[in-house]
Motif scaffolding. Structure first.
Motif, mmCIF file in Angstrom:
data_model
loop_
_atom_site.group_PDB
_atom_site.id
_atom_site.type_symbol
_atom_site.label_atom_id
_atom_site.label_comp_id
_atom_site.label_asym_id
_atom_site.label_seq_id
_atom_site.Cartn_x
_atom_site.Cartn_y
_atom_site.Cartn_z
ATOM 1 N N PHE A 100 -7.512 -0.692 -4.510
ATOM 2 C CA PHE A 100 -8.771 -1.407 -4.673
ATOM 3 C C PHE A 100 -8.587 -2.634 -5.571
ATOM 4 N N THR A 101 -7.888 -2.468 -6.681
ATOM 5 C CA THR A 101 -7.703 -3.575 -7.615
ATOM 6 C C THR A 101 -6.977 -4.740 -6.963
ATOM 7 N N VAL A 102 -5.968 -4.427 -6.168
ATOM 8 C CA VAL A 102 -5.233 -5.487 -5.478
ATOM 9 C C VAL A 102 -6.114 -6.165 -4.436
ATOM 10 N N GLU A 103 -6.840 -5.382 -3.673
ATOM 11 C CA GLU A 103 -7.635 -5.920 -2.569
ATOM 12 C C GLU A 103 -8.861 -6.690 -3.037
ATOM 13 N N HIS A 104 -9.402 -6.349 -4.229
ATOM 14 C CA HIS A 104 -10.647 -6.958 -4.686
ATOM 15 C C HIS A 104 -10.472 -7.859 -5.904
ATOM 16 N N ALA A 105 -9.249 -8.251 -6.193
ATOM 17 C CA ALA A 105 -9.017 -9.138 -7.331
ATOM 18 C C ALA A 105 -9.768 -10.454 -7.148
ATOM 19 N N HIS A 106 -10.284 -10.989 -8.231
ATOM 20 C CA HIS A 106 -10.985 -12.270 -8.172
ATOM 21 C C HIS A 106 -9.965 -13.377 -7.902
ATOM 22 N N PRO A 107 -10.257 -14.304 -6.996
ATOM 23 C CA PRO A 107 -9.283 -15.355 -6.687
ATOM 24 C C PRO A 107 -8.837 -16.144 -7.920
ATOM 25 N N ALA A 108 -9.746 -16.332 -8.894
ATOM 26 C CA ALA A 108 -9.404 -17.117 -10.079
ATOM 27 C C ALA A 108 -8.390 -16.411 -10.968
ATOM 28 N N GLU A 109 -8.243 -15.108 -10.815
ATOM 29 C CA GLU A 109 -7.301 -14.368 -11.650
ATOM 30 C C GLU A 109 -5.862 -14.565 -11.203
ATOM 31 N N ARG A 110 -5.654 -14.897 -9.941
ATOM 32 C CA ARG A 110 -4.300 -15.020 -9.392
ATOM 33 C C ARG A 110 -3.523 -13.720 -9.626
ATOM 34 N N TYR A 111 -4.192 -12.619 -9.401
ATOM 35 C CA TYR A 111 -3.646 -11.308 -9.743
ATOM 36 C C TYR A 111 -2.475 -10.924 -8.845
ATOM 37 N N ARG A 112 -1.448 -10.356 -9.469
ATOM 38 C CA ARG A 112 -0.339 -9.760 -8.718
ATOM 39 C C ARG A 112 0.002 -8.412 -9.345
ATOM 40 N N LEU A 113 0.288 -7.447 -8.503
ATOM 41 C CA LEU A 113 0.823 -6.163 -8.939
ATOM 42 C C LEU A 113 2.268 -6.118 -8.468
ATOM 43 N N LEU A 114 3.183 -6.093 -9.427
ATOM 44 C CA LEU A 114 4.605 -6.127 -9.120
ATOM 45 C C LEU A 114 5.210 -4.728 -9.154
ATOM 46 N N VAL A 115 6.269 -4.552 -8.395
ATOM 47 C CA VAL A 115 6.981 -3.276 -8.321
ATOM 48 C C VAL A 115 8.467 -3.540 -8.548
ATOM 49 N N ALA A 116 9.070 -2.755 -9.451
ATOM 50 C CA ALA A 116 10.515 -2.831 -9.665
ATOM 51 C C ALA A 116 11.182 -1.643 -8.983
ATOM 52 N N GLU A 117 12.228 -1.939 -8.224
ATOM 53 C CA GLU A 117 12.997 -0.894 -7.547
ATOM 54 C C GLU A 117 14.433 -0.894 -8.060
ATOM 55 N N ARG A 118 14.950 0.298 -8.311
ATOM 56 C CA ARG A 118 16.351 0.461 -8.680
ATOM 57 C C ARG A 118 17.021 1.284 -7.594
ATOM 58 N N ALA A 133 0.822 -1.215 0.000
ATOM 59 C CA ALA A 133 0.000 0.000 0.000
ATOM 60 C C ALA A 133 0.857 1.267 0.000
ATOM 61 N N ARG A 134 2.011 1.218 0.623
ATOM 62 C CA ARG A 134 2.880 2.405 0.692
ATOM 63 C C ARG A 134 3.448 2.785 -0.673
ATOM 64 N N ASP A 135 3.370 1.868 -1.645
ATOM 65 C CA ASP A 135 3.916 2.121 -2.982
ATOM 66 C C ASP A 135 2.958 2.874 -3.889
ATOM 67 N N ALA A 136 1.733 3.109 -3.443
ATOM 68 C CA ALA A 136 0.697 3.598 -4.348
ATOM 69 C C ALA A 136 1.095 4.888 -5.062
ATOM 70 N N GLU A 137 1.613 5.851 -4.340
ATOM 71 C CA GLU A 137 1.954 7.130 -4.959
ATOM 72 C C GLU A 137 3.029 6.954 -6.034
ATOM 73 N N ALA A 138 4.052 6.178 -5.732
ATOM 74 C CA ALA A 138 5.146 5.970 -6.677
ATOM 75 C C ALA A 138 4.689 5.183 -7.894
ATOM 76 N N VAL A 139 3.837 4.192 -7.695
ATOM 77 C CA VAL A 139 3.357 3.388 -8.818
ATOM 78 C C VAL A 139 2.448 4.216 -9.723
ATOM 79 N N VAL A 140 1.613 5.057 -9.138
ATOM 80 C CA VAL A 140 0.791 5.958 -9.946
ATOM 81 C C VAL A 140 1.678 6.845 -10.815
ATOM 82 N N ALA A 141 2.743 7.366 -10.256
ATOM 83 C CA ALA A 141 3.654 8.223 -11.009
ATOM 84 C C ALA A 141 4.283 7.472 -12.181
ATOM 85 N N VAL A 142 4.671 6.223 -11.957
ATOM 86 C CA VAL A 142 5.239 5.412 -13.038
ATOM 87 C C VAL A 142 4.208 5.163 -14.125
#
Length: 307
Positions: free
Chosen positions: A36-54, A10-19
């Motif tokens: 919201f998308t992360v918290e309410h993803a359908h279980p069948a989707e196996r959804y992941r939101l990934l973050v790359a850090e440099r 959740a702490r990444d939200a601002e930075a991910v929006v900027a990207v």
């Protein structure tokens, strides 16, 4: 230089929006919508939101999961986004590899990813074994300077305009309309909407979905066409879906719905309107041209096959 990929927090939200806004400036995304998308993803989707850090700075992100609403098994999505100022340092490749490993572990055989023309994305996809499929056009309308069509002096007999908010007590007729329109939308990954509770959770209650600015057209009291508006609550408006039910096509109802919604969005203070259409969806592309939208970019969907 250290490049790492991990799951979104959740702490990444601002930075991910900027990207996302830097990599794809034609969409509407907010911190709330990401969470919201992360918290309410359908279980069948196996959804992941990934973050790359440099070196500890968020420079990229990727959405990945199974296309569980597709009638064809094995479809998945693996699209990475990297901030333009941080490309060619390996973030995109690491995001894509991590996304592919995830969906493959859950049975995917044909992952798809989007690539924006002119950004190096098409070449990136080709280098990683993806081949081009369908394209889509991002379009923008300047609500401050472009005139919109005037509303008709009178609506045709039996035709009425509403807001989606009028269905708050029972939105099922809008779900049924969305399901029919979605089934006919040009795509190489079809979607079948057959879960009303999931639609309520992830579409009707989505934080970007603007019930007051979404227009519904009825004919003799029944839903005939609609445009679903998504807004960031500030200046940006997005047509999430516009369509007409099969029995009412060819009567200009989609254009009527979009015009009404756009006029009310402008009155509410929104200054930019965005939309995206499949390159083969000429009827909707023509509607948007008449409304003053201009194509700003083309995105190509790519696919590869796991062996």
């Amino acid at each position: 230089m250290t490049m790492t990929v991990r799951d979104f927090a959740a702490r990444d939200a601002e930075a991910v929006v900027a990207v996302r806004r830097a990599a794809l400036p034609f969409e509407v995304v907010t911190e709330a919508s990401l969470r919201f998308t992360v918290e309410h993803a359908h279980p069948a989707e196996r959804y992941r939101l990934l973050v790359a850090e440099r070196d500890g700075e968020v420079v990229g992100t990727a959405r990945c999961g199974l296309a569980f609403q597709s009638a064809e098994p094995g479809r998945a999505h693996t699209t990475p986004y990297v901030h333009p100022g941080h490309r060619r340092h390996g973030a995109g490749a690491l995001l894509l590899r991590t996304a592919e490993e995830h969906v493959r572990a859950h049975g995917a055989t044909a992952p798809y990813c989007w690539a924006l023309e002119g950004s190096g994305g098409v070449e990136f996809a080709g280098r990683h074994g993806y081949r081009p499929a369908r394209s889509a056009h991002f379009q923008r309308l300047d609500l401050l300077s472009r005139p919109l069509p005037e509303p008709p002096d009178a609506l045709p007999p039996g035709v009425r305009l509403h807001t989606a908010a009028e269905w708050r007590a029972d939105p099922r007729p809008l779900f049924e309309a969305d399901a029919e329109v979605t089934a006919d939308e040009p795509s190489d990954i079809g979607a079948e909407l057959d879960d009303y509770q999931d639609w309520l959770s992830r579409t009707w209650r989505h934080p970007l979905f603007d019930h007051e600015l979404s227009t519904v057209v009825t004919v003799d009291g029944r839903v005939a066409a609609f445009t679903a508006a998504r807004t960031d609550g500030l200046t940006r408006y997005l047509s999430g879906m516009t369509g007409t039910l099969r029995a009412h096509r060819g009567r200009g109802l989609a254009r009527l719905a979009k015009t009404d919604s756009l006029r009310r969005a402008r009155a509410a203070g929104y200054t930019e309107a965005f939309t995206s259409n499949d390159g083969a969806n000429e009827p909707m592309l023509a509607v948007n041209r008449r409304l003053g939208y201009e194509v700003r970019a083309t995105e190509v969907r790519h696919v590869r096959t796991f062996h």
